[in-house]
Design a protein around this motif. Sequence first.
Motif, mmCIF file in Angstrom:
data_model
loop_
_atom_site.group_PDB
_atom_site.id
_atom_site.type_symbol
_atom_site.label_atom_id
_atom_site.label_comp_id
_atom_site.label_asym_id
_atom_site.label_seq_id
_atom_site.Cartn_x
_atom_site.Cartn_y
_atom_site.Cartn_z
ATOM 1 N N LYS A 688 0.811 -1.220 0.000
ATOM 2 C CA LYS A 688 0.000 0.000 0.000
ATOM 3 C C LYS A 688 0.847 1.275 0.000
ATOM 4 C CE LYS A 688 -3.790 -2.185 2.576
ATOM 5 N NZ LYS A 688 -4.429 -2.296 3.909
ATOM 6 N N VAL A 689 1.942 1.282 0.778
ATOM 7 C CA VAL A 689 2.657 2.549 0.989
ATOM 8 C C VAL A 689 4.013 2.615 0.292
ATOM 9 C CG1 VAL A 689 1.548 2.787 3.232
ATOM 10 C CG2 VAL A 689 3.866 1.852 3.125
ATOM 11 N N ALA A 690 4.509 1.507 -0.241
ATOM 12 C CA ALA A 690 5.875 1.511 -0.782
ATOM 13 C C ALA A 690 5.976 0.680 -2.046
ATOM 14 C CB ALA A 690 6.853 0.988 0.274
ATOM 15 N N SER A 691 5.092 0.935 -2.998
ATOM 16 C CA SER A 691 5.167 0.252 -4.290
ATOM 17 C C SER A 691 6.454 0.666 -5.001
ATOM 18 C CB SER A 691 3.964 0.623 -5.155
ATOM 19 O OG SER A 691 4.023 1.993 -5.505
ATOM 20 N N PRO A 692 6.912 -0.089 -5.999
ATOM 21 C CA PRO A 692 8.131 0.291 -6.719
ATOM 22 C C PRO A 692 8.086 1.706 -7.281
ATOM 23 C CG PRO A 692 7.551 -1.957 -7.262
ATOM 24 C CD PRO A 692 6.428 -1.424 -6.428
ATOM 25 N N ASP A 693 6.933 2.161 -7.771
ATOM 26 C CA ASP A 693 6.839 3.522 -8.304
ATOM 27 C C ASP A 693 7.050 4.575 -7.219
ATOM 28 O OD1 ASP A 693 6.554 2.938 -10.920
ATOM 29 O OD2 ASP A 693 4.387 3.091 -10.981
ATOM 30 N N LEU A 694 6.505 4.323 -6.015
ATOM 31 C CA LEU A 694 6.689 5.274 -4.918
ATOM 32 C C LEU A 694 8.143 5.280 -4.444
ATOM 33 C CD1 LEU A 694 3.421 4.579 -2.878
ATOM 34 C CD2 LEU A 694 3.925 6.570 -4.311
ATOM 35 N N ILE A 695 8.767 4.104 -4.421
ATOM 36 C CA ILE A 695 10.185 4.036 -4.048
ATOM 37 C C ILE A 695 11.037 4.781 -5.065
ATOM 38 C CG2 ILE A 695 12.148 2.456 -3.814
ATOM 39 C CD1 ILE A 695 10.165 0.397 -2.645
ATOM 40 N N GLN A 696 10.699 4.626 -6.342
ATOM 41 C CA GLN A 696 11.493 5.237 -7.409
ATOM 42 C C GLN A 696 11.554 6.756 -7.274
ATOM 43 O OE1 GLN A 696 10.692 3.552 -11.231
ATOM 44 N NE2 GLN A 696 11.645 5.223 -12.340
ATOM 45 N N GLU A 697 10.511 7.355 -6.704
ATOM 46 C CA GLU A 697 10.495 8.804 -6.562
ATOM 47 C C GLU A 697 11.603 9.307 -5.636
ATOM 48 O OE1 GLU A 697 6.665 10.073 -5.356
ATOM 49 O OE2 GLU A 697 5.665 9.425 -7.202
ATOM 50 N N PHE A 698 12.155 8.432 -4.778
ATOM 51 C CA PHE A 698 13.188 8.844 -3.829
ATOM 52 C C PHE A 698 14.586 8.386 -4.257
ATOM 53 C CE2 PHE A 698 9.321 9.252 -1.449
ATOM 54 C CZ PHE A 698 9.546 10.326 -0.607
ATOM 55 N N LEU A 699 14.702 7.851 -5.468
ATOM 56 C CA LEU A 699 15.993 7.345 -5.932
ATOM 57 C C LEU A 699 16.732 8.399 -6.756
ATOM 58 C CD1 LEU A 699 14.954 3.755 -7.059
ATOM 59 C CD2 LEU A 699 16.038 4.427 -4.919
ATOM 60 N N PRO A 700 18.053 8.462 -6.635
ATOM 61 C CA PRO A 700 18.831 9.384 -7.466
ATOM 62 C C PRO A 700 18.756 8.970 -8.935
ATOM 63 C CG PRO A 700 20.101 8.611 -5.574
ATOM 64 C CD PRO A 700 18.889 7.746 -5.668
ATOM 65 N N PRO A 701 19.043 9.895 -9.854
ATOM 66 C CA PRO A 701 19.029 9.555 -11.281
ATOM 67 C C PRO A 701 20.191 8.629 -11.620
ATOM 68 C CG PRO A 701 19.916 11.757 -10.968
ATOM 69 C CD PRO A 701 19.431 11.302 -9.624
ATOM 70 N N GLY A 702 19.979 7.718 -12.549
ATOM 71 C CA GLY A 702 21.042 6.809 -12.943
ATOM 72 C C GLY A 702 20.945 5.470 -12.247
ATOM 73 N N GLY A 703 21.975 4.652 -12.411
ATOM 74 C CA GLY A 703 21.974 3.304 -11.866
ATOM 75 C C GLY A 703 22.335 3.273 -10.386
ATOM 76 N N SER A 704 21.822 2.248 -9.684
ATOM 77 C CA SER A 704 22.086 2.098 -8.244
ATOM 78 C C SER A 704 22.180 0.623 -7.893
ATOM 79 C CB SER A 704 20.963 2.741 -7.412
ATOM 80 O OG SER A 704 20.764 4.090 -7.735
ATOM 81 N N ARG A 705 22.645 0.359 -6.696
ATOM 82 C CA ARG A 705 22.634 -0.994 -6.136
ATOM 83 C C ARG A 705 22.549 -0.882 -4.619
ATOM 84 N NH1 ARG A 705 28.847 -2.227 -7.775
ATOM 85 N NH2 ARG A 705 29.868 -0.949 -6.189
ATOM 86 N N MET A 706 22.082 -1.948 -3.996
ATOM 87 C CA MET A 706 22.001 -1.970 -2.536
ATOM 88 C C MET A 706 23.389 -2.223 -1.946
ATOM 89 S SD MET A 706 18.427 -3.942 -1.617
ATOM 90 C CE MET A 706 18.558 -5.298 -2.779
ATOM 91 N N VAL A 707 23.682 -1.534 -0.858
ATOM 92 C CA VAL A 707 24.940 -1.758 -0.150
ATOM 93 C C VAL A 707 24.753 -2.949 0.777
ATOM 94 C CG1 VAL A 707 26.612 -0.790 1.456
ATOM 95 C CG2 VAL A 707 25.544 0.678 -0.266
ATOM 96 N N GLU A 708 25.602 -3.937 0.624
ATOM 97 C CA GLU A 708 25.473 -5.151 1.452
ATOM 98 C C GLU A 708 25.816 -4.842 2.912
ATOM 99 O OE1 GLU A 708 24.258 -7.909 0.421
ATOM 100 O OE2 GLU A 708 24.085 -7.250 -1.676
#
Length: 708
Positions: A688-708
């Motif tokens: 309900k509150v954190a769909s991929p589209d909503l998460i994407q709004e807080f991501l920087p432009p360009g490619g990313s990865r999760m820090v282990e």
Amino acid sequence: MDHKRELTSVDLAALERELGGYEGAKLDKAYLYEDDLLRLKMRDFDRGRVELLIEVGENKRAHVVDADHVPDAPGRPPNFAMMLRNRISGGELADVRQFEFDRIIEFEFDRPDASTTVVAELFGDGNVAVLDEHGEVVDCLETVRLKSRTVAPGSQYEFPSARFNPLTVDYETFLERMRQSDADVVRTLATQLNFGGLYGEELCTRAGIPYNQAIEDTDEAEFERLYEVIADLKARLRSGDLDPRVYYEYEEIEGEEIERRVDVTPIPLEEYDDVESRAFETFTEALDEYFYEVEREDTAEEIADAGVDRPDFESEIEKYERIIQQQQSAIEDFEADAEAEREKAELLYARYDLVDEILSTIQGARAQDTPWDEIEATFEEGKEQGIDAAEAVEGLDGSEGTVTLSIDDVRVTIDATMGVEKNADQLYQAAKRIEEKKEGAQAAIEDTREDLEAVERRRENWEAEDTTETQEQTEESDGVDWLSRASIPVRRQEPWYDRFRWFRTSNDFLVIGGRNADQNEELVKKYLDRGDKFFHAQAHGGPVTVLKATGPSESSRDVDIPDQDKREAATFAVAYSSVWKNGKYAGDAYMVDPDQVSKTPESGEYLEKGGFAIRGDRTYFRDLEVDVAVGISCEDWTGVLGGPRSAIEDRVATSVEIEPGQYAQNDIAKRLYREFKERFEDESFVRKVASPDLIQEFLPPGGSRMVE
């Protein structure tokens, strides 16, 4: 038995013919729910409204459903749904086909300007890919990069290696395939001939062969019987001679006998002779009833497991808020559509001579009984000769008697049998009818607001009576383990700054940044006040970043802003700039006061849109780490937060640090979404509150990865 969750290859073979009966239906709109349910709303000349659902999550299915079983439209269409609308709205369903004997089904939509294919992969993790007329992936729900195949935007779509198709082989090939196996008969049918376990057993039963009989112990007569049974199944699937069934079992829960659906098949199975079933006219109807009821059963089980006896006011409120949002969106659409019709009418008058020449040419030719295709060929010849009137003609539709024009980059379809004035009048009348619909939507939105207020009053009354519940909702965040809670209430709000990039600093100062040149201009012109601080990355291509000293209802004044908060704002300016996009891990930023920011360039210089001249001394922040974390807040209000770790970690229940990397924005958003779903016990809350589209709004432009 467990619920059936995925369609089989046999199911899709049956569906291929049934869904093919909807060819010619025109697509109105596409909707995407969460990240795994696609809805295609169509109109069919004979059947009227047609709703096609494609689900590729825990349930994997593709079939037509009853309008009453369609979920409410989501409030804001995600990018994938908007792309589909742009490509196939108004397009006709031209073909439905199963790929070989695999769990892949394709839906081809044709429009005069393009052909688009929606490919539903109903196996593994599931996926939906949208292909252009050349088979290139326009977009997909999941990016796949394997040694065997690639499914990614911009690449040629690659099907999995074709599976052996037992419905197309002759007897000799069937016999050779069977005799090559070193397993028993049922396992060979299930794996080597790709029927799966259930249909492998069914074929053995119909042929009178024991499941576990070894291949070497099977004689020629038994192989012939098996082939005849397969041939009979093939004939029924290809001819549409189906008898769909939904199968039920009964469970006793707390003294009450509960009906559970366990399977749905296109034909009756002898394997299920002792299981109660219900017959349906079409396989799509059976699938609709089955999956609709299974979802209801799942919901009931979730509620029972959670021990929820409090009414779900939040879901009801969310429903009405979503309806209001849809109604507001519809009003905006009506306004835009009405304006578009008026603009087309005015365009006809503005280019009167050109349009009149085209209509006169068509009407003159039709008066001499010239076929429509010959008239269209004449216009094509005119285009080659550079004739303006011919170049404006996009296409003719003889069955409708219309001509589609492209004038000044505006596409307009008009009646070829009428003159310019009557066509313009029709467009004005269409605009008027649309505005009447808008008035109806405005009345409906008031009714919905009253319904919303009624639910909110009921919630207030409930909470006033239930003091225990009230205490639970107001307990301190340090005492609540949000990740393990079975049910988390959704508390939504839409602050005025929600459409910008934003976060709150450690000391609760609001920082907002522009997403594009227009927002950069708006931030400086409307929201940069005395006492605020202006930040920008030293690198070219970054957001205007404003640290607000005061709120919108407060008077502007000078405020002592701690250095930590300034540094967090500067970090934000760097992280969401081209520094991240270029794969760098650090960069510089500067800070100035509002009176140092100007839209007036120096003599001889030019400022592009979203650019500003900075005068006077700057305060620099050197070698700032591109520090970004994304998390989910559960306290006070619920939703996604993103920004420097030091600013958001105390505001969220859980977070994930990210850094520049190889995954595109939509891909890393889906990875984060899956990560959050694994962390929270209440997966529905995350949806309900954190769909991929909503998460994407807080991501920087360009490619990313999760820090282990």
